[in-house]
Design a protein around this motif. Structure first.
Motif, PDB file in Angstrom:
ATOM      1  N   TRP A   1      50.389  16.504 -14.185  1.00 27.73           N
ATOM      2  CA  TRP A   1      51.092  15.545 -13.348  1.00 27.73           C
ATOM      3  C   TRP A   1      50.107  14.780 -12.490  1.00 27.73           C
ATOM      4  O   TRP A   1      49.000  15.239 -12.218  1.00 27.73           O
ATOM      5  CB  TRP A   1      52.161  16.218 -12.482  1.00 27.73           C
TER       6      TRP A   1
ATOM      7  N   ILE B   1      54.401  11.391 -11.735  1.00 29.85           N
ATOM      8  CA  ILE B   1      54.788  11.542 -13.132  1.00 29.85           C
ATOM      9  C   ILE B   1      54.307  12.914 -13.600  1.00 29.85           C
ATOM     10  O   ILE B   1      53.191  13.329 -13.294  1.00 29.85           O
ATOM     11  CB  ILE B   1      54.211  10.416 -14.027  1.00 29.85           C
TER      12      ILE B   1
ATOM     13  N   ALA C   1      58.699  13.099 -20.114  1.00 27.70           N
ATOM     14  CA  ALA C   1      58.083  12.648 -18.864  1.00 27.70           C
ATOM     15  C   ALA C   1      59.149  12.532 -17.790  1.00 27.70           C
ATOM     16  O   ALA C   1      60.244  12.025 -18.046  1.00 27.70           O
ATOM     17  CB  ALA C   1      57.382  11.311 -19.055  1.00 27.70           C
TER      18      ALA C   1
ATOM     19  N   LEU D   1      59.537  10.925 -14.009  1.00 20.76           N
ATOM     20  CA  LEU D   1      58.926  10.021 -13.031  1.00 20.76           C
ATOM     21  C   LEU D   1      59.771  10.042 -11.765  1.00 20.76           C
ATOM     22  O   LEU D   1      60.995  10.195 -11.834  1.00 20.76           O
ATOM     23  CB  LEU D   1      58.899   8.585 -13.559  1.00 20.76           C
TER      24      LEU D   1
ATOM     25  N   ALA E   1      54.204   3.407 -18.147  1.00 22.16           N
ATOM     26  CA  ALA E   1      54.855   4.170 -17.067  1.00 22.16           C
ATOM     27  C   ALA E   1      53.952   4.243 -15.845  1.00 22.16           C
ATOM     28  O   ALA E   1      54.393   4.046 -14.710  1.00 22.16           O
ATOM     29  CB  ALA E   1      55.215   5.565 -17.558  1.00 22.16           C
TER      30      ALA E   1
END
Length: 103
Positions: free
Chosen positions: A42, A54, A62, A64, A90
């Motif tokens: 992360w 994330i 994933a 977020l 992302a």
């Protein structure tokens, strides 16, 4: 297949100097090597009273989170990454979030 935890760590290492220059804190985290079936990593980004994080797994999953610390609002999002470009996209969104002034 992309190793997303490894790609996330590489992104953090490569982007750290530019993020620091933009006054964005970037922290990479990894779980202990305890035999879990899915590898993960992360990244937490923070600046301007905003926080973004994330977590990615080697499966492409994933999670977020976008947080505005001033208003205490958190915006969670789930994605299934297919490519390394999906991960970069992302991350770009998270960086844009923390660069924006808090409301």
């Amino acid at each position: 297949m992309t190793n997303f935890p490894h790609a996330l760590a590489a992104w953090c290492t490569n982007q750290a100097p530019g993020l620091r220059a933009a006054a964005i804190d970037c922290e990479l985290g990894t779980p202990p090597a305890d035999g879990r079936s899915k590898a993960s990593a992360w990244v937490t980004l923070s600046a301007n009273a905003r926080l973004a994080a994330i977590t990615v797994w080697d499966t492409g999953e994933a999670e977020l989170e976008h947080a505005d610390l001033g208003s205490s609002q958190v915006y969670p999002e789930h994605r299934l990454l297919q490519t390394e470009q999906d991960l970069v996209s992302a991350l770009s969104g998270l960086v844009q979030w923390v660069r924006s002034p808090a409301r």
